[in-house]
Enzyme design. Sequence first.
Site, PDB file in Angstrom:
ATOM      1  N   LYS A 160       5.614 -26.317   3.173  1.00 44.36           N
ATOM      2  CA  LYS A 160       6.146 -26.675   4.504  1.00 44.36           C
ATOM      3  C   LYS A 160       7.368 -27.590   4.345  1.00 44.36           C
ATOM      4  O   LYS A 160       8.352 -27.461   5.080  1.00 44.36           O
ATOM      5  CB  LYS A 160       5.074 -27.370   5.358  1.00 44.36           C
ATOM      6  CG  LYS A 160       3.940 -26.487   5.818  1.00 44.36           C
ATOM      7  CD  LYS A 160       4.357 -25.345   6.741  1.00 44.36           C
ATOM      8  CE  LYS A 160       4.810 -25.789   8.115  1.00 44.36           C
ATOM      9  NZ  LYS A 160       5.036 -24.628   9.026  1.00 44.36           N
ATOM     10  N   THR A 217       4.551 -30.041   9.830  1.00 46.68           N
ATOM     11  CA  THR A 217       3.376 -30.915   9.772  1.00 46.68           C
ATOM     12  C   THR A 217       3.727 -32.326   9.285  1.00 46.68           C
ATOM     13  O   THR A 217       4.720 -32.511   8.565  1.00 46.68           O
ATOM     14  CB  THR A 217       2.351 -30.295   8.785  1.00 46.68           C
ATOM     15  OG1 THR A 217       1.348 -31.248   8.483  1.00 46.68           O
ATOM     16  CG2 THR A 217       3.002 -29.883   7.459  1.00 46.68           C
TER      17      THR A 217
HETATM   18  P1  NAD Z   1      -2.876 -20.508  11.964  1.00 53.72           P
HETATM   19  O1  NAD Z   1      -3.192 -20.334  10.508  1.00 53.72           O
HETATM   20  O2  NAD Z   1      -3.985 -20.602  12.938  1.00 53.72           O
HETATM   21  O3  NAD Z   1      -1.941 -19.289  12.443  1.00 53.72           O
HETATM   22  C1  NAD Z   1      -0.869 -18.811  11.697  1.00 53.72           C
HETATM   23  C2  NAD Z   1      -0.386 -17.514  12.319  1.00 53.72           C
HETATM   24  O4  NAD Z   1       0.741 -17.047  11.535  1.00 53.72           O
HETATM   25  C3  NAD Z   1      -1.437 -16.395  12.305  1.00 53.72           C
HETATM   26  O5  NAD Z   1      -1.443 -15.727  13.540  1.00 53.72           O
HETATM   27  C4  NAD Z   1      -0.960 -15.472  11.191  1.00 53.72           C
HETATM   28  O6  NAD Z   1      -1.317 -14.106  11.405  1.00 53.72           O
HETATM   29  C5  NAD Z   1       0.562 -15.666  11.269  1.00 53.72           C
HETATM   30  N1  NAD Z   1       1.196 -15.364   9.985  1.00 53.72           N
HETATM   31  C6  NAD Z   1       0.843 -15.805   8.754  1.00 53.72           C
HETATM   32  N2  NAD Z   1       1.657 -15.278   7.818  1.00 53.72           N
HETATM   33  C7  NAD Z   1       2.548 -14.505   8.482  1.00 53.72           C
HETATM   34  C8  NAD Z   1       3.649 -13.708   8.080  1.00 53.72           C
HETATM   35  N3  NAD Z   1       3.971 -13.580   6.770  1.00 53.72           N
HETATM   36  N4  NAD Z   1       4.383 -13.066   9.016  1.00 53.72           N
HETATM   37  C9  NAD Z   1       4.063 -13.191  10.332  1.00 53.72           C
HETATM   38  N5  NAD Z   1       3.007 -13.892  10.773  1.00 53.72           N
HETATM   39  C10 NAD Z   1       2.271 -14.550   9.861  1.00 53.72           C
HETATM   40  O7  NAD Z   1      -1.904 -21.760  12.028  1.00 53.72           O
HETATM   41  P2  NAD Z   1      -1.805 -22.897  13.152  1.00 53.72           P
HETATM   42  O8  NAD Z   1      -2.838 -23.914  12.890  1.00 53.72           O
HETATM   43  O9  NAD Z   1      -1.716 -22.268  14.490  1.00 53.72           O
HETATM   44  O10 NAD Z   1      -0.399 -23.543  12.757  1.00 53.72           O
HETATM   45  C11 NAD Z   1       0.824 -23.060  13.323  1.00 53.72           C
HETATM   46  C12 NAD Z   1       1.977 -23.816  12.715  1.00 53.72           C
HETATM   47  O11 NAD Z   1       1.831 -25.212  12.966  1.00 53.72           O
HETATM   48  C13 NAD Z   1       2.095 -23.670  11.204  1.00 53.72           C
HETATM   49  O12 NAD Z   1       3.454 -23.569  10.876  1.00 53.72           O
HETATM   50  C14 NAD Z   1       1.493 -24.951  10.661  1.00 53.72           C
HETATM   51  O13 NAD Z   1       2.069 -25.294   9.425  1.00 53.72           O
HETATM   52  C15 NAD Z   1       1.879 -25.935  11.750  1.00 53.72           C
HETATM   53  N6  NAD Z   1       0.967 -27.065  11.877  1.00 53.72           N
HETATM   54  C16 NAD Z   1      -0.351 -26.880  12.140  1.00 53.72           C
HETATM   55  C17 NAD Z   1      -1.192 -27.988  12.282  1.00 53.72           C
HETATM   56  C18 NAD Z   1      -2.656 -27.836  12.615  1.00 53.72           C
HETATM   57  O14 NAD Z   1      -3.353 -28.850  12.708  1.00 53.72           O
HETATM   58  N7  NAD Z   1      -3.175 -26.643  12.843  1.00 53.72           N
HETATM   59  C19 NAD Z   1      -0.692 -29.280  12.131  1.00 53.72           C
HETATM   60  C20 NAD Z   1       0.673 -29.424  11.843  1.00 53.72           C
HETATM   61  C21 NAD Z   1       1.495 -28.329  11.741  1.00 53.72           C
END
Ligand code: NAD
Length: 359
Positions: free
Chosen positions: A161, A132
Amino acid sequence: MKLLITGGAGFIGSNLVRMALSAGHQVLNVDALTYAGNLASLSDIESASNYQFAHVDITDAAAIDATVADYQPDAIMHLAAESHVDRSIDGPDQFIQTNVIGTFNLLQSSLKHYRSLEGDAKDRFRFLHVSTDEVYGSLGEEGLFSETTPYDPHSPYSASKASSDHLARAWQDTYGLPVIVTNCSNNYGPYQFPEKLIPVVILKCLRGEPIPVYGKGENIRDWLYVEDHCRALLTVIEKGTPGETYNIGGNNEQRNIDLVHLLCQLMDELAPRGESNEKETDSPLATSHSQLITFVTDRPGHDLRYAIDASKIKDELGWEPSEDFESGFRKTVQWYLDNQSWWQDILSGEYKLERLGQN
Ligand code: NAD
């Protein structure tokens, strides 16, 4: 490619799995199905011949080791994480477990697998760590985050992160694992869990409930349409250079309050407030969803502004976002209106659209 995608039942992951399958890749989705993981987000592709699901927690080192060794991926795209800043304020432990320890486990398993490869398979292998822009801290009114901006995380989420980004780069520098890190801005679009700002606003509008805006709504974020992000991730896995970092942004900076007003206007147009909600007045405001906006106490440690310079990925890999301000948000509002059963099933569980993370 044979892709192992972690977190494929989450918001970005489910969009990525769908896009990777339609691009002809084979996908193993590795997900622990936490509160944020939802296989209903993949119901349209669950029986595709090039798709498999493994219910594995990345904090379980032995299980993740066995999964990587069995599947023999060409590349790993690591998205599994605890991702909600407000939850990280209430309960940072799980953020350290999943985001730091879980990433460490996956790096160790990936390295073992990488070392077992030879020839082309070894040359082609990639570990993509998805992160992120929050790791860079907060900007003032001017300036943009670039790939060389020093890290300065402020929330337990962004600190966890940042830790995982450092681990990923260290596995490249120390062990030669071909790691690429991407740092992106706020995503929005279909299948986002209804605790994040955009679905919260849409669902509060539909229920005629107060729309909470933190502080004065002056915090600025860059908004990236999730399918643009997924296209960027597939571009990076195909063309990116190991050891490099790529920032991914939507060229779409908004103050929160302006974004909420835009969403309210889209709701006024696409789902006008019902007759029963209308007050007896001639004012057009009486039926506007903007009336529901309510300012609430700010989030502790709330960063003022994030904005991304995404010129490196554009210049080197030819990627740029295709959705603009109006088109992406309109599509998103329409998606939540057309897919009410998806979010109603979530809201009938434990999560009730309540505020978290007030310290
Ligand atoms: P989300 O919270 O919607 O999904 C996370 C997924 O990871 C879920 O399916 C959950 O079941 C799984 N998960 C969590 N803990 C776990 C574990 N211990 N073992 C296996 N699976 C596990 O997140 P998102 O918004 O889809 O984000 C995905 C990635 O992108 C993350 O790494 C987040 O830091 C990064 N990110 C997201 C955003 C955003 O705006 N959503 C922005 C920048 C970066």
